[in-house]
Scaffold this motif. Structure first.
Motif, short mmCIF file in Angstrom:
data_model
loop_
_atom_site.label_atom_id
_atom_site.label_comp_id
_atom_site.label_asym_id
_atom_site.label_seq_id
_atom_site.Cartn_x
_atom_site.Cartn_y
_atom_site.Cartn_z
N PHE A 562 0.73 -1.17 -0.19
CA PHE A 562 -0.08 0.05 0.01
C PHE A 562 1.09 1.19 -0.09
O PHE A 562 1.59 1.57 1.12
CB PHE A 562 -0.74 -0.05 1.24
CG PHE A 562 -2.03 -1.09 1.15
CD1 PHE A 562 -3.53 -0.52 1.21
CD2 PHE A 562 -1.58 -2.24 1.12
CE1 PHE A 562 -4.30 -1.59 1.07
CE2 PHE A 562 -2.80 -3.25 1.27
CZ PHE A 562 -4.13 -2.95 1.33
N ALA A 563 0.88 1.86 -1.03
CA ALA A 563 1.67 3.07 -1.14
C ALA A 563 1.29 4.23 -0.48
O ALA A 563 0.16 4.65 -0.81
CB ALA A 563 2.15 3.42 -2.81
N VAL A 572 -1.04 7.11 -9.35
CA VAL A 572 -2.21 7.48 -8.76
C VAL A 572 -2.19 7.35 -7.30
O VAL A 572 -1.70 6.50 -6.32
CB VAL A 572 -3.34 6.63 -9.33
CG1 VAL A 572 -3.44 6.73 -10.86
CG2 VAL A 572 -3.18 4.94 -9.12
N PRO A 573 -3.11 8.11 -6.49
CA PRO A 573 -3.21 7.95 -5.02
C PRO A 573 -3.75 6.63 -4.73
O PRO A 573 -4.47 6.07 -5.20
CB PRO A 573 -4.15 9.40 -4.70
CG PRO A 573 -3.97 10.07 -5.83
CD PRO A 573 -3.82 9.35 -6.96
N ARG A 574 -3.38 6.33 -3.41
CA ARG A 574 -3.91 4.99 -2.71
C ARG A 574 -3.66 3.82 -3.59
O ARG A 574 -4.45 2.88 -3.63
CB ARG A 574 -5.66 5.33 -2.62
CG ARG A 574 -5.92 6.65 -1.90
CD ARG A 574 -7.42 6.69 -1.68
NE ARG A 574 -7.82 7.67 -1.14
CZ ARG A 574 -8.24 9.07 -1.79
NH1 ARG A 574 -8.46 8.81 -3.07
NH2 ARG A 574 -8.34 10.11 -1.10
N LYS A 575 -2.50 3.71 -4.24
CA LYS A 575 -2.24 2.69 -4.93
C LYS A 575 -1.93 1.48 -4.19
O LYS A 575 -1.21 1.55 -3.33
CB LYS A 575 -1.04 3.20 -6.03
CG LYS A 575 -0.46 1.96 -6.96
CD LYS A 575 0.64 2.52 -7.68
CE LYS A 575 0.99 1.30 -8.67
NZ LYS A 575 2.15 1.97 -9.63
N VAL A 576 -2.11 0.24 -4.70
CA VAL A 576 -1.97 -0.97 -4.25
C VAL A 576 -1.35 -1.98 -5.34
O VAL A 576 -1.83 -1.92 -6.38
CB VAL A 576 -3.14 -1.62 -3.75
CG1 VAL A 576 -2.69 -2.86 -3.08
CG2 VAL A 576 -3.71 -0.69 -2.44
N THR A 577 -0.24 -2.58 -5.11
CA THR A 577 0.46 -3.54 -6.10
C THR A 577 0.81 -4.92 -5.08
O THR A 577 0.99 -4.90 -3.92
CB THR A 577 1.43 -2.99 -6.65
OG1 THR A 577 2.49 -2.58 -5.77
CG2 THR A 577 1.44 -1.68 -7.63
N GLY A 578 0.83 -5.85 -6.02
CA GLY A 578 1.02 -7.14 -5.31
C GLY A 578 1.54 -8.34 -6.57
O GLY A 578 1.13 -8.09 -7.53
#
Length: 760
Positions: A562-563, A572-578
């Protein structure tokens, strides 16, 4: 008595001298030493007392100055202080009057300026550099000084007009006199008035000289500072233009480097030395220049897979796992959500109509900073807060909101492959934060023994139960099971700290999900929630941190990041990567999206190797199939901004239902009063419940002291046994947690709640 010759009063100077002050009818007028400075008139018995004893002070900003006769004048601030003063001569009196009026005008002006500006200067945002802030302060100080001088000139002008008129009248009277006995008296008056006019004129001239001197000394400095600002602005515009061109060039270079030339899919070109010079330069620029210092570099990047991977192929392609047990169709671009093996949902019979609105939130204003300023560094759960900062839900109900997107677990239960199942579980993990984006209200702290049930067995196929199992530290246990073959359990304890500008909430404990069909056992923890702008500005919430979703049976893992929000970030705001990996660390799926809107997943077909020959390192390049949406946030109901930004599920959580336990959050009176808009009554009821809970705690401690002989055992924090949960040592996670021991739904069916404590 010899008369001192004080200097002509000049605006802004300290004025001192002897005056006679009325004391009482016995002593009459007494000689005192008066000092006029900074808008304050103070007096002493002698000059020697100035260093240690002040007999009295009056503020001229609110004082009234009145002349009684040729030598007497009165200074009063409205009744509290009144000085009856007498000068040794009319000329001396006029010197004091001139100095007092100048000082009063300046004091009134400074007070008005202070009232208008308030805290603007201290609260203003800092300039782009320390030098810019110093220059701004210098200019503001100079402007204030010049403004004060202008006010002095205005006051002197008024005095000149006044004394000039008096002098003109005296001269007119002198001209009209016939030679007689009063000629000498009139001539003396004319002489005194001419002297007064000269004194005032000298003060006017001095003020003009000061103003002109300041203007001349600062004129060149202002011109130089203005030119410097212009030059800096031009350089900044040129720099921004250059950065924009570099940005555009890097984007083009990056797109050109990731178009996957024919040599890219060759596994022998995995190291950096074999990549084309253009692509290598682009990557180097991205690592060294393009990311600003406040943003963490991306752990991986994704590119479209080679078209040959989109065709069904039985060949063993390098970099593709052949051990996952999937058929050829699993390599297609079809999303997991459209798996043809998944049965279509059955038509449901008409269900109970749930409410879609609650009373609008009242517009009660209360300054949060006034309460929180004395609580910096303290535990939030120990701070008594009025309901004005709450929302009409308890923490138990907020935990139950995690089930808003239960369909993700339903789909996960149907998956035959653990990696596919991991994608759904990871998406469910992210979805639990989607309801928090606008929810700046604090949920009610549950009372010890408080429960909340969410029975959606008929409508959605699941049942959920929460219980507050500890008060300090606050901890809640949650258990949910579904007819679709999954069980969710969690125990969350909140640790929170107020840092002044922001509030950090750190959930402790783990969440576990078990699937009956595959016996897969997943666990993960929550990330940190931060509430910003506590002191000033609009409150906003951010989620930041990392989550590892682990399948304890297969060893599969999904690492979610959760960046944190950064003003300088390009993402982009509230970015999530996995990335979803198997037990050997091989990546199979990439997830990306935002925790407040949607998540997508992509199947990895090829991955470039790092310098050490292993996958998953920083800047790993994944070739993926086209991304497919796996989860999207439901839209908020109409008028949600007036209903605490509740979702459709949240609006139903506090709806009264028959048959619930007497400890259920729906029965909590302060929460119910707040929902109805009766906040004053809610605050009073909240204090009553908290005091009742403290009394119950003290009673438990007294009983524990009687029951045991060891003082250490007697001072246990709660000495409380949960009613519906029991504490066990979990073998998979290695942690002690509360799990559901059964009996609640059976008690509800029989309506037997005799074992429930009276907490409300």
């Amino acid at each position: 008595m010899s008369e001192l010759k004080p200097p002509t009063p000049t605006p802004g100077d300290t004025y001192k001298g002897w005056l006679f002050k009325w004391t009482n009818y016995i002593k009459g007028y007494q000689r005192r030493w008066f000092v006029l400075s900074n808008g304050l008139l103070s007096y002493y018995r002698s000059q020697a007392e100035m260093g240690h004893t002040c007999r009295g002070t009056i503020n001229l900003a609110t004082a009234n100055i009145a002349v009684e006769d040729s030598c007497n004048f009165v200074i009063s601030n409205g009744g509290a202080q009144t000085y009856h003063l007498k000068a040794s001569s009319e000329v001396e009196r006029q010197r004091w009057i001139t100095a007092l009026e100048l000082a009063k005008a300046k004091a009134v002006h400074m007070q008005a300026e202070s009232d208008d500006s308030g805290d603007d200067c201290p609260g203003a945002p800092p300039s782009s550099g320390q030098g810019g802030g110093c220059r701004n302060s210098e200019v503001e100080s100079t402007l204030r000084t010049l403004g004060s001088k202008v006010e002095d000139l205005t006051t002197c002008n008024d005095l000149i007009v006044k004394h000039g008129s008096a002098l003109q009248r005296s001269l007119s009277e002198l001209e009209g006199l016939r030679v007689g006995g009063d000629t000498g008296e009139k001539i003396r008056q004319v002489t005194e008035r001419a002297t007064l006019f000269r004194i005032t004129s000298n003060a006017m001239i001095n003020a003009c000289r000061d103003f002109l001197s300041l203007a001349q000394s600062h004129s060149k400095r202002w011109q130089k500072a203005l030119q410097t600002e212009r030059d800096q602005r031009i350089r900044l515009e040129e720099t921004l233009e250059q950065l924009a061109k570099q940005h555009n060039h890097l984007e083009r270079a990056f797109r050109g480097a990731t178009v996957l030339p024919s040599s890219f899919s060759n596994p022998t070109l995995g190291n950096k030395g074999s990549v084309s010079g253009k692509g290598d330069a682009s990557d180097e620029d991205d690592d060294n220049e393009f990311f600003d210092a406040m943003e963490d570099p991306a752990e991986f990047i994704t590119v479209p897979a080679d078209p040959k991977y989109h065709r069904r192929s039985g060949s063993n392609i390098s970099g593709i796992s052949s051990e996952t047990g999937m058929d050829d169709q699993s390599f297609d671009e079809l999303s997991l959500a459209s798996n043809p093996e998944s049965p279509q949902p059955l038509e449901l019979e008409p269900m109970r109509q749930r409410r879609t609105r609650i009373p609008d939130k009242p517009n009660y204003y209360l300054n949060l900073w006034s309460i929180m300023k004395n609580c910096i560094g303290k535990e939030l759960s120990k701070i008594p807060m009025p309901v004005n900062f709450n929302e009409p839900l308890s923490m138990l109900q907020r935990l139950s909101e995690d089930l808003e997107y239960y369909e993700l677990l339903d789909k996960a239960a149907k998956c035959h492959n653990s990696l596919e199942q991991m994608c759904y579980v990871a998406a469910f993990t992210v979805s639990s934060y989607s309801t928090t984006v606008h929810r700046t209200g604090k949920p009610f702290n549950p009372l010890l023994g408080e429960t909340f049930e969410l029975d959606r067995l008929t409508e959605c196929g699941y049942r959920s139960l929460c219980e507050q199992v500890s008060h300090h530290p606050p901890a809640a246990a949650h258990h949910a099971f579904s007819e679709k073959g999954w069980t969710l359990r969690q125990e969350i304890a909140l640790a929170s700290k107020f840092r002044g500008k922001y509030l950090s909430i750190m959930p402790l404990g783990s969440i576990q999900c078990l699937f009956e069909k595959s016996n897969n056992h997943y666990s993960w923890k929550k990330v940190t929630t931060t509430v910003h702008n506590i002191i000033v500005g609009k409150l906003w919430i951010d989620q930041s941190g990392e989550i590892d979703v682990v399948n304890h049976k297969t060893g599969d893992r999904c690492h979610l990041k959760f960046a944190p929000y950064s003003y300088f970030s390009r993402d982009v705001p509230r970015k999530v990567t996995g990335v979803v990996t198997d037990k050997d660390g091989k990546a199979h799926y990439v997830l990306s999206g935002t925790w407040d809107e949607k998540m997508e997943f992509s199947r990895i077909m090829q991955s470039s190797k790092g310098e050490n020959g292993t996958e998953g390192k920083q800047r790993t390049v994944y070739q993926t199939l086209k991304a497919k949406e796996i989860w999207r946030k439901n839209p908020l109901p109409e008028g949600a901004e007036n209903m605490y930004f509740f979702s459709s599920l949240a609006l139903t959580l506090n709806e009264l239902e028959e048959g619930v336990a007497p400890t259920d959050s729906r029965r909590r009176p302060d929460q119910r009063l707040m929902e109805d808009g009766r906040w004053d009554e809610a605050n009073a009821e909240k204090q009553r419940l908290e005091e009742k809970q403290r009394s119950a705690r003290r009673e438990r401690e007294r009983e524990a002291v009687k029951a045991v002989s060891s003082p250490e055992e007697a001072t246990h924090p709660d000495n409380y046994q949960a009613l519906w949960f029991e504490k066990i040592d979990d073998t998979e996670s290695g942690e002690a947690l509360h799990v559901y021991k059964g009996g609640y739904w059976e008690a509800k069916e029989h309506g037997s709640w005799d074992m429930c404590p009276e907490i409300f």
